[in-house]
Motif scaffolding. Structure first.
Motif, mmCIF file in Angstrom:
data_model
loop_
_atom_site.group_PDB
_atom_site.id
_atom_site.type_symbol
_atom_site.label_atom_id
_atom_site.label_comp_id
_atom_site.label_asym_id
_atom_site.label_seq_id
_atom_site.Cartn_x
_atom_site.Cartn_y
_atom_site.Cartn_z
ATOM 1 N N GLY A 39 0.810 -1.213 0.000
ATOM 2 C CA GLY A 39 0.000 0.000 0.000
ATOM 3 C C GLY A 39 0.842 1.261 0.000
ATOM 4 O O GLY A 39 0.561 2.218 -0.731
ATOM 5 N N ALA A 43 1.025 3.914 -3.085
ATOM 6 C CA ALA A 43 0.700 5.327 -2.885
ATOM 7 C C ALA A 43 1.826 6.235 -3.380
ATOM 8 O O ALA A 43 1.577 7.283 -3.993
ATOM 9 C CB ALA A 43 0.423 5.583 -1.406
ATOM 10 N N MET A 171 0.662 -5.079 -4.746
ATOM 11 C CA MET A 171 0.894 -3.740 -5.260
ATOM 12 C C MET A 171 0.344 -3.581 -6.681
ATOM 13 O O MET A 171 -0.173 -2.514 -7.046
ATOM 14 C CB MET A 171 2.399 -3.423 -5.236
ATOM 15 C CG MET A 171 2.742 -2.032 -5.687
ATOM 16 S SD MET A 171 4.522 -1.714 -5.651
ATOM 17 C CE MET A 171 4.549 -0.101 -6.436
ATOM 18 N N PHE A 174 -3.229 -2.912 -6.268
ATOM 19 C CA PHE A 174 -3.429 -1.590 -5.682
ATOM 20 C C PHE A 174 -3.279 -0.497 -6.728
ATOM 21 O O PHE A 174 -4.008 0.503 -6.706
ATOM 22 C CB PHE A 174 -2.432 -1.360 -4.547
ATOM 23 C CG PHE A 174 -2.838 -1.987 -3.241
ATOM 24 C CD1 PHE A 174 -4.090 -2.517 -3.069
ATOM 25 C CD2 PHE A 174 -1.942 -2.047 -2.180
ATOM 26 C CE1 PHE A 174 -4.478 -3.105 -1.873
ATOM 27 C CE2 PHE A 174 -2.313 -2.628 -0.977
ATOM 28 C CZ PHE A 174 -3.583 -3.155 -0.821
ATOM 29 N N GLY A 178 -6.754 0.630 -6.992
ATOM 30 C CA GLY A 178 -6.595 1.242 -5.677
ATOM 31 C C GLY A 178 -7.665 2.260 -5.362
ATOM 32 O O GLY A 178 -8.110 2.375 -4.209
ATOM 33 N N LEU A 182 -10.037 2.229 -2.086
ATOM 34 C CA LEU A 182 -10.016 3.352 -1.158
ATOM 35 C C LEU A 182 -11.428 3.891 -0.926
ATOM 36 O O LEU A 182 -11.793 4.226 0.205
ATOM 37 C CB LEU A 182 -9.111 4.456 -1.699
ATOM 38 C CG LEU A 182 -8.947 5.689 -0.823
ATOM 39 C CD1 LEU A 182 -8.343 5.318 0.524
ATOM 40 C CD2 LEU A 182 -8.094 6.737 -1.532
#
Length: 375
Positions: A39, A43, A171, A174, A178, A182
């Motif tokens: 994560g 990001a 990943m 994500f 993602g 979220l």
């Protein structure tokens, strides 16, 4: 068919949600750290992933694959090579330090000229041999602990590779989905939208600032100090440079925890060329990098006092290991943010607090509460 008592239904549902969630988290607990690192990495790589997606004509999956491959070749493989070198040098250092310190202790006469300048040397003189003996035993214990720790790290190699694969796999998803994940998390979080935005902003800003300051400053200081150790003729320069890169996170002292004692030992053995090299490169150059670069790299992103950063980092290392360097400050930032949200949410229930002024009367300090009307 409707439930007779909706309140009981909600309570039972909440208990089931918490119980099943706890069971699920317990089941995947060995993968939680890999998921968390995935994560964080996703990001940080998100802006680059977005630009790459535009360059590839909107092919988001292809952009995610390119990012993962870049991480493998630019981060993971060089890190694996560095760890291999560090482990090899650490074993050599652990095996060579004890004989060196024993020979150093067995010839205390060479130190007499320097020790005589120490205050109360005559009172310490009767205990000199015992002090040297205990110092040699302490170094031997540290060396054995180092070798034993490296043995356990070797056993964890397969587990580390497996976690790296899990991290890259998570990943990838994500990066591709993602935003959807979220939105789901924020939907189930019973907070106001502006509070959710505040938490998300603090999480991303502190993560970015911590990663920038820790990685860039750590690599620069560790690299320069490792080079200084190599030029000074100290064995295991890569190992000591890596250790100092980790020590660079500690405010005020940092890399000096390692190169300071090394400089003193070089001075006691008469290697003044090595003393000059360590003093210039480690002290003057690397020691000032933190003051020059950290304000520019971090800026005001963290908005935290140095004490929160210090205790967050040290506590994070204690709880999470080496990844605590990053996780600790994030938890500290979220701790501060949650209390700020609490203060805003319960503002009408919290009493006003007056300011505290310190005044000196006839040389004696006195505290006085200043009411708002007195301002």
């Amino acid at each position: 068919m409707q439930v007779k008592n909706p309140l009981i239904n909600k309570i039972v549902l909440l208990v089931l949600v918490l119980a099943i969630s706890a069971l699920f988290l317990t089941m995947i607990r060995q993968f939680l750290m890999a998921i968390f690192v995935a994560g964080l990495s996703a990001a940080l790589a998100h802006p680059f992933h977005q630009r790459l997606t535009k360059l590839l004509g909107g092919r988001e999956t292809m952009a995610s694959i390119v990012v993962i491959v870049a991480i493998i070749f630019l981060v993971l493989l060089p890190m694996a090579g560095l760890i291999t070198v560090v482990v090899g040098q650490a074993v050599h250092v652990g095996q060579s330090v004890t004989p060196w310190i024993e020979s150093f202790v067995n010839k205390p006469g060479a130190l007499t000229h320097y020790l005589e300048k120490i205050p109360y040397y005559q009172e310490i003189l009767p205990y000199r041999d015992m002090i040297f003996e205990k110092a040699g035993q302490a170094v031997g214990m540290i060396s054995n602990l180092l070798i034993n720790s490296l043995s356990s790290i070797t056993k964890m190699t397969v587990n580390a590779v497996f976690n790296a694969v899990i991290m890259l796999y998570v990943m990838f998803y994500f990066l591709t989905m993602g935003d959807v994940l979220l939105e789901k998390i924020l939907y189930y979080l019973p907070l106001a939208h502006h509070d959710e935005e505040r938490l998300l902003y603090r999480f991303t800003s502190v993560t970015r600032a911590t990663m920038k300051s820790t990685l860039i400053i750590g690599m620069l200081q560790g690299g320069l100090c490792g080079l200084a150790f190599y030029l000074a003729g100290i064995q295991g320069a890569v190992f000591w440079g890596t250790v100092m890169a980790v020590m660079s996170i500690i405010p005020a002292f940092g890399t000096a925890i390692i190169w300071g004692p090394a400089l003193i030992i070089l001075a006691l053995t008469g290697d003044f060329a090595g003393v000059v090299i360590l003093a210039v490169i480690c002290g003057a150059v690397a020691g000032n990098l933190d003051n020059v670069l950290r304000p520019r790299l971090v800026g005001k992103d963290t908005q935290m006092h140095d004490l929160f950063v210090l205790f967050g980092t040290l506590g994070g290392i204690t709880l999470f290991g080496i990844l605590g360097i990053i996780i600790g400050p994030i938890i500290s930032a979220l701790f501060i943010t949650m209390w700020e949200i609490y203060g805003d949410a319960f503002q009408e229930y919290l009493p006003a607090v007056g300011s505290f002024n310190k005044r000196n009367r006839q040389g004696e300090g006195e505290y006085r509460i200043q009411k708002p009307d007195d301002r």
